[in-house]
Design an enzyme around this catalytic site. Structure first.
Site, short mmCIF file in Angstrom:
data_model
loop_
_atom_site.label_atom_id
_atom_site.label_comp_id
_atom_site.label_asym_id
_atom_site.label_seq_id
_atom_site.Cartn_x
_atom_site.Cartn_y
_atom_site.Cartn_z
N SER A 1 0.89 -1.15 0.03
CA SER A 1 -0.08 -0.10 -0.07
C SER A 1 0.90 1.40 0.18
O SER A 1 2.21 0.96 0.22
CB SER A 1 -0.84 0.20 1.21
OG SER A 1 -0.06 0.21 2.34
N LYS A 2 0.09 2.42 0.03
CA LYS A 2 0.92 3.72 -0.32
C LYS A 2 1.90 3.78 0.83
O LYS A 2 3.13 4.41 0.38
CB LYS A 2 -0.07 4.88 -0.16
CG LYS A 2 -1.26 4.66 -0.99
CD LYS A 2 -1.09 5.97 -1.99
CE LYS A 2 -2.22 6.08 -2.92
NZ LYS A 2 -2.59 4.90 -3.97
N ARG A 3 1.81 3.38 1.95
CA ARG A 3 2.86 3.58 2.86
C ARG A 3 4.12 2.77 2.76
O ARG A 3 5.32 2.97 3.34
CB ARG A 3 2.39 3.28 4.24
CG ARG A 3 2.17 1.85 4.63
CD ARG A 3 1.33 1.76 5.84
NE ARG A 3 0.70 0.35 5.99
CZ ARG A 3 1.42 -0.59 6.28
NH1 ARG A 3 2.55 -0.40 6.66
NH2 ARG A 3 0.99 -2.00 6.07
N HIS A 4 4.21 2.14 1.84
CA HIS A 4 5.22 1.19 1.36
C HIS A 4 6.16 2.00 0.45
O HIS A 4 7.21 1.52 0.02
CB HIS A 4 4.89 -0.19 0.98
CG HIS A 4 4.33 -1.10 1.67
ND1 HIS A 4 3.28 -1.53 1.71
CD2 HIS A 4 5.00 -2.00 2.95
CE1 HIS A 4 2.91 -2.54 2.77
NE2 HIS A 4 4.09 -2.44 3.43
N GLY A 5 5.58 3.29 -0.14
CA GLY A 5 6.37 4.04 -1.03
C GLY A 5 5.58 3.52 -2.59
O GLY A 5 4.32 3.70 -2.63
#
Length: 488
Positions: free
Chosen positions: A255-259
């Site tokens: 998800s987004k928080r992984h980059g």
RNA sequence: GUCCCUAUCGUCUAGUGGCCUAGGAUGCUACCCUUUCACGGUAGAGACACGGGUUCAAAUCCCGUUGGGGACGCCA
């Protein structure tokens, strides 16, 4: 005669194309190609709140960038369109009516508040949070009358009572069985008249003659509802394959928080679509011969549904980089330059200068730099070294100025450059000049070449000087030699 | 909570009961090439989640536990 294979990719246009979606598209595309069938693209835009025209374009562009061309769908059309669900509303309406009249579905007038409260209570009591069928007794005629009067109603599918469980054979997971009571009467038509995913999906896949549905694992349990709908219309069931989820480095769903999670982002980071495709293909599939570098033709040739892996896979950007680097080095320089150019342009490098426009120079510099590039973007700091405007001596290089011999070496180098006739240098020219510095200053090893490299590119480490110098003009070398000699 | 899926080196994976002393790739380490860096080459370390079965034989089949994931929406 076996039926022609028809696969589809059905993205919802609510943002960029996620790498997981790209992989689903890739497998569907590969299988269609492999079997000489059709690959259909359908836009699932029934969620009016989240779907946008812009997103459709973005997704289309991402698919084009990857090169997964569709034989039917947006822009190309086809005999079984339209291919936007928002343009197929009358089809869904007609299907809903059919179910309504057959009493396989009913109108529900319950309010959100009531539904919400019911759900909370059910969860609290440990019951499955299913609809309690309050409205299932409202007759078709009564419902129509209430709608006439302006009441808002949704249509719910009535779970058939005949079967305890539904079983199907998944390509990847084998036989999967769901108990019928796993779901309650679910909405197929929203009160605003928009149909819901599970319903459209079945109607469209059936009407579009889709034979193989490859989709993400999160849809696995949706298959139960969809099987019930297929059954209610007596439509034949396609073959399903539920692909594993793609995870981030922490093993949580990517998800987004992984980059970076979207194709667009990887494109912007300087990854090649060829490498992206190859990498994605290997995330849950392997070639029977064990090879890992496979271009599209190889993939089509070797692709097979029975080599799909059911476990979730971590998206390893490090391996992607390695793969990108190997594709990068294989590219003809003319092609590579075209791809590198936009990155150099946005970094403000002098692409319009006569030197940088020269294809011979482009070819020469790429053979120097490409072995140290993993992404197209890596070209930027490399080419910056050749830009006179931004020439500067880097911190790591300053050590050379503490060496006793450096002053003489730099002076001699400058003299050699000044004494050179002509604007350009060959490898032999450089060797002669370097030899002269070596004998005249009586230095060798790093005391010779490190100061020289600093005088040429402002760095103590980097590509071979005999390759670098022929990429530069005399005026440029002279200017740099002057700047460097002021340091001491 | 209920249902479903899933489990091999750090990571991607091969493996469909004996060919497994578990193979490849990536990453890591070392060495070679190299007057640096990178490329390239060679070598090394590194895994069957756990517990029960079935079998002459289990990474492989069955059951359970644990971990991870998904679904239970008028999202897709």
């Amino acid at each position: 005669m076996s039926t022609r294979v028809r696969t589809r990719f059905a993205p919802s246009p609510t943002g960029n194309l996620h790498v997981g979606g790209a992989r689903t598209a890739l497998y569907s595309w590969l299988y269609a190609k492999k079997m000489g069938g059709d690959f259909v693209l359908r836009i699932e835009d029934t969620d009016q709140a989240r779907s946008t025209k812009e997103s459709v374009q973005v997704v289309l562009n991402d698919l084009k960038w990857l090169g997964y061309d569709w034989s039917e769908g947006p822009e190309v059309g086809g005999p079984l369109g339209p291919y936007y669900q928002s343009e197929r509303l009358s089809i869904y309406k007609e299907h809903t009516e059919r179910l309504l009249k057959a009493k396989k579905a009913y109108y529900c007038f319950c309010t959100d508040e009531r539904l919400e409260k019911m759900k909370e209570e059910a969860i609290k009591a440990g019951r499955p949070p299913h609809y309690d069928r309050t409205c299932s007794h409202v007759s078709y005629e009564d419902a129509k009358a209430r709608l006439e009067k302006g009441e808002k109603g949704a249509v719910r599918f009535k779970i058939p009572s005949g079967k305890d469980a539904y079983t199907f054979k998944d390509i990847i997971r084998g036989e999967v069985t769901f108990p019928s009571d796993m779901v309650g009467d679910f909405v197929i038509l929203r009160s605003d008249g928009m149909p819901v995913y599970n319903f459209c999906c079945v109607v469209d896949d059936a009407l579009m003659g889709i034979t193989h549905v490859l989709r993400a694992e999160e849809h696995l349990s949706n298959t139960l509802r969809q099987m019930m709908i297929y059954e209610s219309f007596e439509y034949p069931l396609p073959t399903f394959g539920h692909l594993s989820i793609i995870l981030g480095a922490d093993k949580q769903k990517l998800s987004k928080r992984h980059g970076a999670t979207s194709c667009k982002q990887y494109e912007e980071m300087g990854f090649l679509p060829e490498a992206m495709t190859n990498f994605l293909a290997l995330l849950g599939w392997s070639s029977p011969d064990g090879k890992e570098i496979l271009n599209k033709e190889d993939l089509i040739k070797n692709f097979d549904l029975d080599r799909l892996h059911g476990a979730a896979a971590v998206f390893d950007e490090v391996k992607l980089k390695w793969m990108n680097a190997t594709y990068l080095r294989e590219l003809p320089h003319l092609d590579l330059w075209k791809r590198v150019e936009p990155f150099l342009a946005s970094a403000g490098l002098p692409l319009t200068s006569s030197l940088w426009k020269d294809s011979g120079w482009q070819d020469k510099t790429l053979s120097v730099f490409k072995t140290s590039m993993e992404t197209l973007k890596d070209a930027v700091p490399l080419y910056q070294l050749l830009d006179d405007e931004t020439f500067k001596i880097q911190e790591e290089a300053k050590e050379v100025f503490t060496w006793e011999s450096t002053k003489a070496v730099l002076a001699e180098w400058k003299k050699q450059v000044e004494g050179h006739t002509g604007d350009d240098f060959t490898e032999a020219d450089f060797n002669t000049m370097q030899d002269a510095v070596k004998t005249n200053c009586n230095v060798k090893g790093k005391f010779l070449f490190m100061p020289l490299r600093v005088a040429v590119i402002g760095k103590a480490h980097g590509a071979e000087l005999k390759q670098l110098v022929p990429c530069m003009k005399k005026s440029s070398l002279l200017r740099r030699a002057e700047i460097v000699s002021k340091e001491i």
